[in-house]
Design a protein around this motif. Structure first.
Motif, mmCIF file in Angstrom:
data_model
loop_
_atom_site.group_PDB
_atom_site.id
_atom_site.type_symbol
_atom_site.label_atom_id
_atom_site.label_comp_id
_atom_site.label_asym_id
_atom_site.label_seq_id
_atom_site.Cartn_x
_atom_site.Cartn_y
_atom_site.Cartn_z
ATOM 1 N N MET A 1 0.842 -1.206 0.000
ATOM 2 C CA MET A 1 0.000 0.000 0.000
ATOM 3 C C MET A 1 0.877 1.257 0.000
ATOM 4 S SD MET A 1 -3.091 0.874 -0.226
ATOM 5 C CE MET A 1 -4.601 0.586 0.605
ATOM 6 N N GLU A 2 1.987 1.191 0.724
ATOM 7 C CA GLU A 2 2.853 2.370 0.788
ATOM 8 C C GLU A 2 3.434 2.695 -0.589
ATOM 9 O OE1 GLU A 2 5.576 2.107 4.067
ATOM 10 O OE2 GLU A 2 3.947 1.554 5.425
ATOM 11 N N THR A 3 3.823 1.644 -1.307
ATOM 12 C CA THR A 3 4.358 1.856 -2.664
ATOM 13 C C THR A 3 3.270 2.463 -3.547
ATOM 14 O OG1 THR A 3 5.633 -0.139 -2.352
ATOM 15 C CG2 THR A 3 5.481 0.675 -4.600
ATOM 16 N N ILE A 4 2.059 1.936 -3.429
ATOM 17 C CA ILE A 4 0.954 2.431 -4.263
ATOM 18 C C ILE A 4 0.695 3.913 -3.957
ATOM 19 C CG2 ILE A 4 -1.540 2.207 -4.649
ATOM 20 C CD1 ILE A 4 -1.115 -0.862 -4.027
ATOM 21 N N ILE A 5 0.676 4.255 -2.677
ATOM 22 C CA ILE A 5 0.418 5.642 -2.292
ATOM 23 C C ILE A 5 1.533 6.553 -2.820
ATOM 24 C CG2 ILE A 5 0.288 7.225 -0.304
ATOM 25 C CD1 ILE A 5 -1.123 4.866 1.183
ATOM 26 N N GLN A 6 2.768 6.097 -2.644
ATOM 27 C CA GLN A 6 3.897 6.918 -3.094
ATOM 28 C C GLN A 6 3.841 7.152 -4.607
ATOM 29 O OE1 GLN A 6 7.901 5.264 -3.561
ATOM 30 N NE2 GLN A 6 8.566 6.711 -2.001
ATOM 31 N N LYS A 7 3.683 6.078 -5.348
ATOM 32 C CA LYS A 7 3.751 6.209 -6.817
ATOM 33 C C LYS A 7 2.535 6.958 -7.373
ATOM 34 C CE LYS A 7 7.523 4.008 -6.741
ATOM 35 N NZ LYS A 7 8.646 4.930 -6.481
ATOM 36 N N CYS A 8 1.356 6.681 -6.831
ATOM 37 C CA CYS A 8 0.162 7.356 -7.352
ATOM 38 C C CYS A 8 0.175 8.841 -6.980
ATOM 39 C CB CYS A 8 -1.104 6.647 -6.889
ATOM 40 S SG CYS A 8 -1.256 5.036 -7.676
ATOM 41 N N THR A 9 0.796 9.177 -5.864
ATOM 42 C CA THR A 9 0.968 10.598 -5.514
ATOM 43 C C THR A 9 1.856 11.277 -6.546
ATOM 44 O OG1 THR A 9 0.624 10.191 -3.168
ATOM 45 C CG2 THR A 9 1.845 12.187 -3.741
ATOM 46 N N GLU A 10 2.957 10.622 -6.891
ATOM 47 C CA GLU A 10 3.846 11.197 -7.924
ATOM 48 C C GLU A 10 3.084 11.410 -9.229
ATOM 49 O OE1 GLU A 10 7.217 8.559 -8.401
ATOM 50 O OE2 GLU A 10 7.445 8.418 -6.238
ATOM 51 N N LEU A 11 2.201 10.463 -9.547
ATOM 52 C CA LEU A 11 1.494 10.525 -10.823
ATOM 53 C C LEU A 11 0.383 11.573 -10.827
ATOM 54 C CD1 LEU A 11 1.373 6.704 -11.518
ATOM 55 C CD2 LEU A 11 2.447 8.406 -12.988
ATOM 56 N N GLY A 12 -0.127 11.948 -9.650
ATOM 57 C CA GLY A 12 -1.120 13.030 -9.613
ATOM 58 C C GLY A 12 -2.478 12.675 -9.037
ATOM 59 N N ILE B 1 -2.400 -9.397 -17.339
ATOM 60 C CA ILE B 1 -2.890 -9.207 -15.971
ATOM 61 C C ILE B 1 -1.796 -8.515 -15.159
ATOM 62 C CG2 ILE B 1 -3.627 -10.383 -13.862
ATOM 63 C CD1 ILE B 1 -5.711 -10.508 -16.059
ATOM 64 N N LEU B 2 -2.143 -7.369 -14.633
ATOM 65 C CA LEU B 2 -1.177 -6.592 -13.845
ATOM 66 C C LEU B 2 -1.333 -6.948 -12.372
ATOM 67 C CD1 LEU B 2 -1.964 -3.154 -15.533
ATOM 68 C CD2 LEU B 2 -0.223 -4.815 -16.203
ATOM 69 N N ARG B 3 -0.272 -6.833 -11.637
ATOM 70 C CA ARG B 3 -0.382 -7.007 -10.184
ATOM 71 C C ARG B 3 -1.194 -5.844 -9.628
ATOM 72 N NH1 ARG B 3 3.530 -10.158 -7.090
ATOM 73 N NH2 ARG B 3 4.703 -11.431 -8.546
ATOM 74 N N THR B 4 -1.786 -6.081 -8.475
ATOM 75 C CA THR B 4 -2.642 -5.022 -7.914
ATOM 76 C C THR B 4 -1.868 -3.710 -7.731
ATOM 77 O OG1 THR B 4 -4.172 -4.449 -6.143
ATOM 78 C CG2 THR B 4 -2.313 -5.848 -5.496
ATOM 79 N N GLU B 5 -0.596 -3.788 -7.343
ATOM 80 C CA GLU B 5 0.174 -2.554 -7.113
ATOM 81 C C GLU B 5 0.573 -1.879 -8.422
ATOM 82 O OE1 GLU B 5 1.151 -5.617 -6.494
ATOM 83 O OE2 GLU B 5 3.327 -5.869 -6.488
ATOM 84 N N THR B 6 0.519 -2.623 -9.532
ATOM 85 C CA THR B 6 0.836 -2.018 -10.828
ATOM 86 C C THR B 6 -0.423 -1.396 -11.433
ATOM 87 O OG1 THR B 6 2.327 -3.899 -11.140
ATOM 88 C CG2 THR B 6 1.992 -2.462 -13.029
ATOM 89 N N ALA B 7 -1.562 -2.032 -11.195
ATOM 90 C CA ALA B 7 -2.797 -1.637 -11.885
ATOM 91 C C ALA B 7 -3.205 -0.185 -11.572
ATOM 92 C CB ALA B 7 -3.922 -2.599 -11.520
ATOM 93 N N GLY B 8 -3.133 0.211 -10.288
ATOM 94 C CA GLY B 8 -3.526 1.577 -9.915
ATOM 95 C C GLY B 8 -2.633 2.619 -10.567
ATOM 96 N N MET B 9 -1.334 2.323 -10.550
ATOM 97 C CA MET B 9 -0.381 3.269 -11.164
ATOM 98 C C MET B 9 -0.645 3.378 -12.663
ATOM 99 S SD MET B 9 3.224 1.952 -9.683
ATOM 100 C CE MET B 9 3.258 1.123 -8.108
ATOM 101 N N ALA B 10 -0.827 2.216 -13.302
ATOM 102 C CA ALA B 10 -1.042 2.206 -14.753
ATOM 103 C C ALA B 10 -2.325 2.977 -15.084
ATOM 104 C CB ALA B 10 -1.134 0.766 -15.251
ATOM 105 N N MET B 11 -3.338 2.781 -14.273
ATOM 106 C CA MET B 11 -4.614 3.415 -14.554
ATOM 107 C C MET B 11 -4.551 4.931 -14.346
ATOM 108 S SD MET B 11 -8.185 1.926 -13.266
ATOM 109 C CE MET B 11 -9.693 2.298 -14.129
#
Ligand code: SAH
Length: 238
Positions: A88-99, A218-228
């Motif tokens: 979750m921390e990785t997802i939050i960090q990366k999605c924050t960078e993305l906007g 099929i993307l991993r759950t932590e990849t899917a949010g960033m990709a989207m």
């Protein structure tokens, strides 16, 4: 230029304190006269000059405030079903960078990890990750990390458009669906490692969401949010 979020803002000064002060004085070794960028955390920014550093605070003389150019006009909220520990921390960090504008940890049927009694502590940690990532990526806003919700209780009424990334959706791609202008407030749902149950997706679709494919792999759950997040903001020119 180094960027800080400030809450304590006067007519022509702002105060940097706490962890940020430590970072400013001990790590970056900034001094009186040095220039910094300030964000109010709500989408405005200004350039400032350090006027004084004293025990417990640094006083910064502020220039004119203006809307932060790095903030996307579209507001994305990511409902992320709880992934395995640490992701979750990785997802939050990366999605924050993305906007991303906000993140909502979400509990769905196939979440492997159940939220423990210490979830509030985790939430504090997640908020810190969002703040640090927002500083690092020059955001004008700190994405909110909201308390845990159950998937079936998620309130979709505040969004113009809701997309559910569904691995079982083979035809309708995100790109195709985005031909219909999504409006400004967009929610996205990402399933956990075990994916969504068909009934969960059907219930979201009943509430107005659109199920979309993110492509043939099929993307991993932590990849899917960033990709989207990346694809949506790309399609919107942001
Ligand atoms: N275990 C599942 C995959 C889950 S992937 C399976 O093997 O089918 C985790 C989540 O990422 C999914 O629930 C979905 O929200 C998203 N996701 C991953 N790849 C996707 C794709 N190609 N299209 C749409 N959503 C996808």
């Amino acid at each position: 230029m180094n960027r800080f979020f400030v809450e304590n803002i006067g007519p022509d000064t702002a105060v940097i304190e706490g962890e940020d002060l430590k970072h400013l004085a001990s790590v970056l070794r900034l001094k009186k006269g040095d220039h910094v960028m300030l964000s109010d955390g709500k989408g405005s920014e200004c350039e400032g000059e350090i006027e004084r550093i004293e025990i417990g605070k640094a006083l910064v003389k502020t220039g004119p405030w203006r809307p932060c150019v790095s903030e996307p006009h579209h507001k994305l909220t990511l409902f992320q079903c709880l992934p395995k520990t640490g992701k979750m921390e990785t997802i939050i960090q990366k999605c924050t960078e993305l906007g991303v504008n906000a993140l909502v940890p979400t509990l769905s049927a196939r979440c492997v990890v159940q939220p423990g009694r210490d979830f509030d502590k985790k939430l504090q940690r997640y908020r810190k990750v969002a703040r640090e990532a927002a500083m690092q990526s020059h955001r004008g806003l700190i994405p909110e990390v909201l308390p845990l919700v159950e998937l079936k209780k998620a309130d979709l009424s505040i969004f113009d458009t809701v997309y559910v990334a569904y691995e079982g959706e083979k035809e309708r791609t995100l790109k195709a669906v985005m031909a219909d202008k999504p409006g400004r407030r967009i929610a996205l749902f990402i399933g956990p490692e075990g994916g969504f149950e068909a009934e969960e997706v059907a219930a979201l679709v009943d509430k107005g969401a659109r199920a979309v494919s993110l492509g043939p792999r099929i993307l991993r759950t932590e990849t899917a949010g960033m990709a989207m997040c990346a694809e949506i903001l790309f399609e919107l020119g942001e």
